[in-house]
Design an enzyme around this catalytic site. Structure first.
Site, PDB file in Angstrom:
ATOM      1  N   GLU A 384       0.837  -1.205   0.000  1.00  0.00           N
ATOM      2  CA  GLU A 384       0.000   0.000   0.000  1.00  0.00           C
ATOM      3  C   GLU A 384       0.864   1.244   0.000  1.00  0.00           C
ATOM      4  OE1 GLU A 384       0.668   1.575   3.000  1.00  0.00           O
ATOM      5  OE2 GLU A 384       1.708  -0.261   3.584  1.00  0.00           O
ATOM      6  N   GLU A 527       4.589  -0.585   1.488  1.00  0.00           N
ATOM      7  CA  GLU A 527       4.931  -0.880   0.087  1.00  0.00           C
ATOM      8  C   GLU A 527       4.981  -2.378  -0.217  1.00  0.00           C
ATOM      9  OE1 GLU A 527       8.667   0.834  -1.044  1.00  0.00           O
ATOM     10  OE2 GLU A 527       8.174   2.835  -0.288  1.00  0.00           O
TER      11      GLU A 527
END
Length: 560
Positions: A384, A527
Site C-alpha cells: 500500500e 509498500e
C-alpha cells in the site's frame, strides 16, 4: 471453436496441398469487415531462407522480453516454446491497410483502428478453417513490427496484425498450451459478462450476481484431507519431526489451501500495491505532504522504490493500483487505474466514504486478485501507499482489538512527540464521533476508510476464494485483514503474516488474528516490503515438501 488451439509443439513437416491452403485463405477472405473495407492482405511464406530470417527476428525479441520479466516469471518463460517458424511448412503474415477504401471508409470516421480489428476477424476465420482441415496454427507476436515490415519488403503504411505458423500436427491439446504450462488460467464467463452497465454481472437468463457475495461463497476452510497428508509427510521426511518449525505449519497450510500435497510452489508471485489518499491528513497527523502519495506511485512505476529492489531480488512482479490517489495520475505501463474517488473524507468531521464507495473499493481488490491469479500468479502479496494511512490503520485496529488508541497508534513515517499525541487524539475523536460497530465492517470502512484498506480486504477475500496464498505486509495489511475476517472468518485460511512491523498496531492486529509473522526486522515502510522478504521463506516451505526425501525413499533409518 472449442477445439481451436494456439499450437507451438508437435508440427509435422508434411507439405500443405495447394487446394487445402486455398480453402483456408478463402475462409479468411470471407471474414466480416467494418464498412466492407476488407483491409487485409495475406503474405504466404514457404522459403526456408525467409523463415530463418523471421526466426532470428523473433529470437531477438524473445530475449528482450525475457530480460524484462521478474525472475519468477522469467524462469517459467524459459521453459515455454513461443514459435514454430522453422518447424512449419507455411507461414502467413496477415496485414491491415488503413488506407484501403480511401479517407471516407464507412465506420472508420471516429474509429480508425477498425482496419486492424477487421483483419483480426480474418485471422479468426483462417484459424477455424485450418482447424477443420486438421491444420495447427501458432500466432507469433515476438516481433518488432517495423523491423518485420522492412525485412519482408512490405509497404511501409501496412500494419502487421499476425504472423501465423501453419502445418499439420500430431494432435490438438485438450486445453491451451499456456494453461497446461501454468502460465495463465481461463477466466470464467461469469467474470466478463455485464448487463446494461459495466459491473452489473449477469449471464443471459440469470439473475444479477453481487461480486462480493459471489466471492464469499467461494471461501472455504482448509482441506482436512490434504492437511492430514501434509502432516504425515512431514513425519516421514528425512529430518527430525518439527525441525523446520514454522515452515512445517506453512507447508501444511499451503497443502490445505490448494487441496493437494505437496502443495504448488507459490511462484510466480505478485505484490499488489494499492494507493490512496486520506482526508484526515488535514489534521496534521504526518510531516509528509499529501502529494508524496502520487510521487511515490511514480517512483514505484519507475522502479526506484525499496519495494522494487526487494521484488527484483525475490523475483516478484510489482502491480500498482490507483484506488484513490487525490491527484490525477498519467497513464503509465504497470499502473492499474481503478480510482473509486480522489481520496477519502476527513473522518474527524464526517464519514470517510459512502458504503457504496467501500463496496467498490473492495471489488477493486477482488478483481485485482482475479486478474493476477488468472495471469498465472500462485501467490499474492499486499502492499500500500497513502500518506496518513497509519492513522486510519490505528483506528481500524482499535475497533477490532478493543485496544485504546494510545496503545495501537504508532509514529508511522517518523513523527515527533507532539505530532504523535495529536495523531492519537485524532483517532480518539474519530471513534467518539462515529461510534463504530465492529459487526458492520462495511460501516467501519465507510466511517474511517481507507480506500487502500478496503481494496486490500478485497484482495484477501479474492485470494481466499481462489485458494491462493496471500502474504500480508505491515500494519495497513493487518488492519485490512481484521476487516476481511469480520466479513468472512475463513479468509484467514489463505493469509500468511509476512512480518511484524515496528508499528504497535500491527502487533495487536496479528495477535487478534492469531497469525505468527515470519520476519521481525523492525520494518515500518509499507509498500509490501516485509511481505516480499517473507516470500522466499513461504516458497521454501513448499519446495521442501517436493524435494526432501522420505526415510523410506532415501534408505535412512528412523529413530527408535
Amino acid at each position: 471453436m472449442r477445439e481451436r488451439r494456439d499450437i507451438r509443439n508437435g508440427f509435422r513437416p508434411d507439405p500443405i496441398p495447394h487446394e487445402v491452403l486455398l480453402r483456408v485463405l478463402e475462409a479468411a477472405h470471407t471474414a466480416p469487415s467494418v464498412g466492407h473495407s476488407q483491409p487485409w492482405d495475406f503474405v504466404v511464406i514457404r522459403s526456408e531462407e525467409t523463415r530463418r530470417a523471421m526466426h532470428e527476428l523473433a529470437m531477438r525479441q524473445r530475449d528482450a522480453y525475457a530480460k524484462s520479466l521478474p525472475k519468477g516469471r522469467a524462469k517459467q518463460f524459459k521453459e515455454l516454446k513461443i514459435e514454430a517458424i522453422l518447424e512449419t511448412p507455411v507461414n502467413i503474415v496477415v496485414t491491415a491497410d488503413p488506407t484501403r477504401g480511401g479517407r471516407h471508409t464507412l465506420g472508420r470516421h471516429t474509429q480508425p483502428q477498425m482496419a486492424p480489428y477487421s483483419s483480426a476477424l480474418a485471422v479468426e476465420n483462417l484459424w477455424l478453417a485450418a482447424r477443420a482441415e486438421g491444420l495447427g496454427v501458432g500466432w507469433v507476436s515476438f516481433f518488432d513490427e517495423r523491423e518485420m515490415v522492412r525485412e519482408l519488403g512490405l509497404p511501409e503504411h501496412l500494419e502487421v496484425v499476425a504472423y501465423l505458423c501453419v502445418g499439420y500436427v500430431d494432435e490438438f491439446p485438450e486445453e491451451p498450451e499456456l494453461m497446461k504450462a501454468g502460465w495463465s488460467k481461463r477466466r470464467p464467463l461469469s467474470w466478463v459478462v455485464h448487463e446494461e452497465a459495466y459491473g452489473r454481472r449477469t449471464l443471459p437468463g440469470g439473475d444479477p450476481h453481487n461480486l462480493l457475495q459471489e466471492t464469499l461463497r467461494g471461501i472455504r476452510p482448509l482441506d482436512a484431507k490434504a492437511l492430514g497428508e501434509a502432516w504425515e509427510r512431514q513425519k516421514r521426511m528425512t529430518k527430525p519431526s518439527g525441525a523446520l518449525g514454522m515452515l512445517e505449519i506453512i507447508s501444511a497450510q499451503l497443502s490445505g489451501l490448494s487441496r493437494q500435497c505437496p502443495p504448488p510452489i507459490p511462484e510466480p508471485a505478485s505484490v499488489a500495491i494499492f494507493a490512496g489518499d486520506h482526508g484526515v491528513h488535514a489534521q496534521g497527523v504526518t510531516a509528509w505532504p499529501q502529494e508524496v502519495t502520487a510521487q511515490m506511485v511514480a517512483n514505484f512505476l519507475g522502479g526506484g522504490a525499496v519495494c522494487n529492489a526487494f521484488a527484483g531480488q525475490v523475483g516478484a512482479e510489482v502491480c500498482v493500483v490507483d484506488v484513490g490517489v487525490a491527484s490525477d495520475l498519467p497513464s503509465t505501463p504497470g499502473l492499474l487505474p481503478r480510482k473509486v474517488r480522489a481520496g477519502t473524507g476527513d473522518f474527524t468531521v464526517g464519514p470517510a466514504l459512502t458504503r457504496e464507495e467501500v463496496l467498490r473499493a473492495i471489488e477493486v481488490g477482488i478483481e485485482t486478485a482475479r486478474d493476477l491469479v488468472a495471469a498465472g500468479n500462485k501467490a499474492l502479496l499486499t502492499g500500500e501507499m497513502g500518506i496518513a494511512n497509519t492513522t486510519v490503520s490505528a483506528a481500524l485496529v482499535s475497533i477490532y482489538t478493543g485496544a485504546d488508541p494510545a496503545e495501537v497508534t504508532g509514529r508511522g513515517t517518523g513523527i515527533n512527540d507532539e505530532m504523535h499525541a495529536r495523531k492519537i487524539d485524532v483517532v480518539r475523536r474519530g471513534l467518539e464521533l462515529h461510534q463504530p460497530d465492529a459487526a458492520d465492517p462495511i460501516g467501519v470502512l465507510s466511517a474511517f476508510g481507507g480506500l487502500e484498506h478496503a481494496a486490500i480486504a478485497g484482495l484477501l477475500l479474492g485470494g481466499a476464494s481462489l485458494r491462493t496464498p496471500v502474504i500480508l505486509d505491515g500494519v495497513s495489511a493487518g488492519a485490512a485483514a481484521l476487516v476481511a475476517r469480520a466479513i468472512a472468518p475463513e479468509v484467514l485460511a489463505a493469509c500468511i503474516a509476512g512480518h511484524r512491523s515496528a508499528e504497535p498496531g500491527h502487533v495487536a492486529a496479528l495477535n487478534k488474528l492469531g497469525l505468527r509473522p515470519l520476519v521481525d526486522l523492525d520494518l515500518r515502510l509499507g509498500e509490501g516490503t516485509g511481505a516480499l522478504l517473507a516470500l522466499p521463506v513461504v516458497q521454501s516451505a513448499a519446495r521442501a515438501m517436493h524435494e526432501v526425501a522420505t526415510f523410506d525413499s532415501a534408505g535412512v533409518t528412523e529413530k527408535n
